[in-house]
Motif scaffolding. Structure first.
Motif, PDB file in Angstrom:
ATOM      1  N   GLU A 177       1.534  12.882   3.575  1.00  0.00           N
ATOM      2  CA  GLU A 177       0.880  14.577   3.121  1.00  0.00           C
ATOM      3  C   GLU A 177       0.237  14.923   4.275  1.00  0.00           C
ATOM      4  N   GLY A 178       0.275  14.130   5.469  1.00  0.00           N
ATOM      5  CA  GLY A 178      -0.830  14.850   6.318  1.00  0.00           C
ATOM      6  C   GLY A 178      -1.640  14.944   6.451  1.00  0.00           C
ATOM      7  N   ALA A 179      -2.474  13.503   5.543  1.00  0.00           N
ATOM      8  CA  ALA A 179      -3.289  13.371   5.481  1.00  0.00           C
ATOM      9  C   ALA A 179      -4.371  12.823   6.872  1.00  0.00           C
ATOM     10  N   ASP A 180      -6.046  13.541   7.208  1.00  0.00           N
ATOM     11  CA  ASP A 180      -6.823  12.663   7.734  1.00  0.00           C
ATOM     12  C   ASP A 180      -6.452  10.934   7.841  1.00  0.00           C
ATOM     13  N   MET A 181      -6.354  10.242   8.942  1.00  0.00           N
ATOM     14  CA  MET A 181      -5.595   9.419   8.091  1.00  0.00           C
ATOM     15  C   MET A 181      -7.773   8.351   9.053  1.00  0.00           C
ATOM     16  N   ARG A 182      -8.429   8.957   9.178  1.00  0.00           N
ATOM     17  CA  ARG A 182      -9.427   9.074   9.800  1.00  0.00           C
ATOM     18  C   ARG A 182     -10.552   8.799   8.488  1.00  0.00           C
ATOM     19  N   VAL A 183     -10.137   9.545   7.827  1.00  0.00           N
ATOM     20  CA  VAL A 183     -10.655   9.291   6.434  1.00  0.00           C
ATOM     21  C   VAL A 183     -10.578   8.277   5.230  1.00  0.00           C
ATOM     22  N   THR A 224      -4.636   0.115   0.466  1.00  0.00           N
ATOM     23  CA  THR A 224      -4.513   0.844   2.467  1.00  0.00           C
ATOM     24  C   THR A 224      -3.192   0.431   2.995  1.00  0.00           C
ATOM     25  N   ARG A 225      -2.531   0.049   2.717  1.00  0.00           N
ATOM     26  CA  ARG A 225      -1.009  -0.319   3.170  1.00  0.00           C
ATOM     27  C   ARG A 225      -0.359   0.972   2.529  1.00  0.00           C
ATOM     28  N   LEU A 226      -0.808   1.623   1.242  1.00  0.00           N
ATOM     29  CA  LEU A 226       0.229   2.421  -0.053  1.00  0.00           C
ATOM     30  C   LEU A 226      -0.736   3.547   0.941  1.00  0.00           C
ATOM     31  N   CYS A 227      -1.659   3.815   1.277  1.00  0.00           N
ATOM     32  CA  CYS A 227      -2.839   4.577   1.714  1.00  0.00           C
ATOM     33  C   CYS A 227      -1.336   5.167   2.797  1.00  0.00           C
ATOM     34  N   GLU A 228      -1.664   4.566   3.639  1.00  0.00           N
ATOM     35  CA  GLU A 228      -0.827   4.294   4.898  1.00  0.00           C
ATOM     36  C   GLU A 228       0.270   5.469   4.824  1.00  0.00           C
ATOM     37  N   LEU A 234      -8.117   5.450   6.357  1.00  0.00           N
ATOM     38  CA  LEU A 234      -8.403   4.152   6.199  1.00  0.00           C
ATOM     39  C   LEU A 234      -9.772   3.287   6.193  1.00  0.00           C
ATOM     40  N   PRO A 235     -10.620   3.609   6.253  1.00  0.00           N
ATOM     41  CA  PRO A 235     -11.958   3.749   5.908  1.00  0.00           C
ATOM     42  C   PRO A 235     -12.252   3.734   4.417  1.00  0.00           C
ATOM     43  N   ALA A 236     -11.387   4.475   4.092  1.00  0.00           N
ATOM     44  CA  ALA A 236     -11.895   4.792   2.384  1.00  0.00           C
ATOM     45  C   ALA A 236     -10.868   3.583   1.504  1.00  0.00           C
ATOM     46  N   MET A 239     -11.077   4.481  17.563  1.00  0.00           N
ATOM     47  CA  MET A 239     -10.867   4.534  15.695  1.00  0.00           C
ATOM     48  C   MET A 239     -10.483   3.078  15.442  1.00  0.00           C
ATOM     49  N   GLN A 240      -9.403   2.500  16.270  1.00  0.00           N
ATOM     50  CA  GLN A 240      -8.721   0.994  15.774  1.00  0.00           C
ATOM     51  C   GLN A 240      -9.863  -0.171  15.418  1.00  0.00           C
ATOM     52  N   GLU A 241     -11.027  -0.002  16.833  1.00  0.00           N
ATOM     53  CA  GLU A 241     -12.126  -0.484  17.220  1.00  0.00           C
ATOM     54  C   GLU A 241     -13.052  -0.403  15.646  1.00  0.00           C
ATOM     55  N   LYS A 242     -13.433   0.417  15.380  1.00  0.00           N
ATOM     56  CA  LYS A 242     -14.097   0.436  13.944  1.00  0.00           C
ATOM     57  C   LYS A 242     -13.817   0.345  12.708  1.00  0.00           C
ATOM     58  N   ILE A 243     -11.826   0.047  12.897  1.00  0.00           N
ATOM     59  CA  ILE A 243     -11.135  -0.209  11.138  1.00  0.00           C
ATOM     60  C   ILE A 243     -11.504  -1.421  11.273  1.00  0.00           C
ATOM     61  N   GLU A 244     -11.335  -2.601  12.845  1.00  0.00           N
ATOM     62  CA  GLU A 244     -10.985  -3.926  12.612  1.00  0.00           C
ATOM     63  C   GLU A 244     -12.982  -4.599  12.382  1.00  0.00           C
ATOM     64  N   ARG A 245     -14.087  -3.623  12.213  1.00  0.00           N
ATOM     65  CA  ARG A 245     -14.834  -3.959  11.990  1.00  0.00           C
ATOM     66  C   ARG A 245     -15.120  -3.913  10.645  1.00  0.00           C
ATOM     67  N   ILE A 246     -14.456  -2.678   9.812  1.00  0.00           N
ATOM     68  CA  ILE A 246     -14.361  -2.529   8.460  1.00  0.00           C
ATOM     69  C   ILE A 246     -13.502  -2.994   8.089  1.00  0.00           C
ATOM     70  N   ILE A 247     -12.473  -4.420   8.784  1.00  0.00           N
ATOM     71  CA  ILE A 247     -12.147  -4.979   7.685  1.00  0.00           C
ATOM     72  C   ILE A 247     -12.532  -6.540   7.828  1.00  0.00           C
ATOM     73  N   ALA A 248     -13.233  -6.585   9.054  1.00  0.00           N
ATOM     74  CA  ALA A 248     -14.158  -7.817   8.574  1.00  0.00           C
ATOM     75  C   ALA A 248     -14.865  -7.987   7.938  1.00  0.00           C
ATOM     76  N   TYR A 249     -16.022  -7.145   8.035  1.00  0.00           N
ATOM     77  CA  TYR A 249     -16.764  -6.718   7.027  1.00  0.00           C
ATOM     78  C   TYR A 249     -16.433  -6.446   5.332  1.00  0.00           C
ATOM     79  N   VAL A 250     -15.746  -6.210   5.570  1.00  0.00           N
ATOM     80  CA  VAL A 250     -14.840  -6.470   3.938  1.00  0.00           C
ATOM     81  C   VAL A 250     -14.381  -7.625   3.322  1.00  0.00           C
TER      82      VAL A 250
END
Length: 193
Positions: free
Chosen positions: A41-47, A31-35, A49-51, A1-12
């Protein structure tokens, strides 16, 4: 997942070439507040962080064309996430969070992950950062200090009562105090004899 997050950051980063009241720095704070909120809260971070990273991706389009950035952003995010091979079962949840994050959106968050993003975005409009952003936004739009103060009264002071998560309510309480203290000081200085 980290590689995908890095690609999202680069795109943004390619979209937000300049800083501003809704620039890349805002995206990183949200993003830091969401983390923080998402983990508490036990949220799905795969949803979450990209959001969070993509939530304002269409802000430049809104400025240029007047489109609702939350709706256009959800479409852009869907297309981009598919292009990088993101888990297709998660994309609808991510786009729902983006579509419902905005303070004045006609759609309300229906998932924990969407609530976390909505709360984080509102929290970044409160407290000392929120005050700075209100004045920055007024300057970006060639408005006055009075316009920034009006924005604080008309929007920012209402945000505390609009939080979904327990953690966000606690942070909002602290940031509301900062807003109130600032407004008292501002008004006192403005009305000096």
């Amino acid at each position: 997942m980290q590689e995908k997050i890095e690609r999202i950051i680069a795109y943004v980063q390619t979209v937000f070439e300049e800083s501003g009241s809704h620039g890349f720095d805002h995206t990183l704070r949200v993003t830091r507040l969401c983390e923080r909120l998402g983990e508490d809260e036990g949220a799905d971070m795969r949803v979450v962080l990209p959001a969070a990273l993509l939530h304002d991706i269409a802000r430049p389009l809104e400025e240029e064309q007047g489109v609702a950035h939350e709706k256009a952003g959800a479409l852009i995010a869907d297309e981009f996430l598919r292009s990088i091979g993101y888990d297709e079962t998660l994309i609808p949840k991510i786009t729902h969070a983006i579509r419902t994050h905005r303070y004045r959106s006609e759609n309300r968050p229906e998932t924990l992950e969407a609530m976390v993003l909505s709360d984080a975005d509102k929290l970044d409009a409160m407290g000392a950062i929120g005050i700075a952003r209100a004045f920055m936004q007024a300057g970006e739009r060639n408005r006055t200090m009075t316009d920034a103060i009006d924005h604080i009264h008309e929007k920012l002071l209402k945000l505390k009562g609009m939080m979904y998560t327990r953690g966000a309510r606690g942070i909002a309480e602290e940031r509301q105090t900062v807003l109130n203290d600032f407004l008292r000081a501002f008004e006192a200085e403005l009305h000096l004899p």
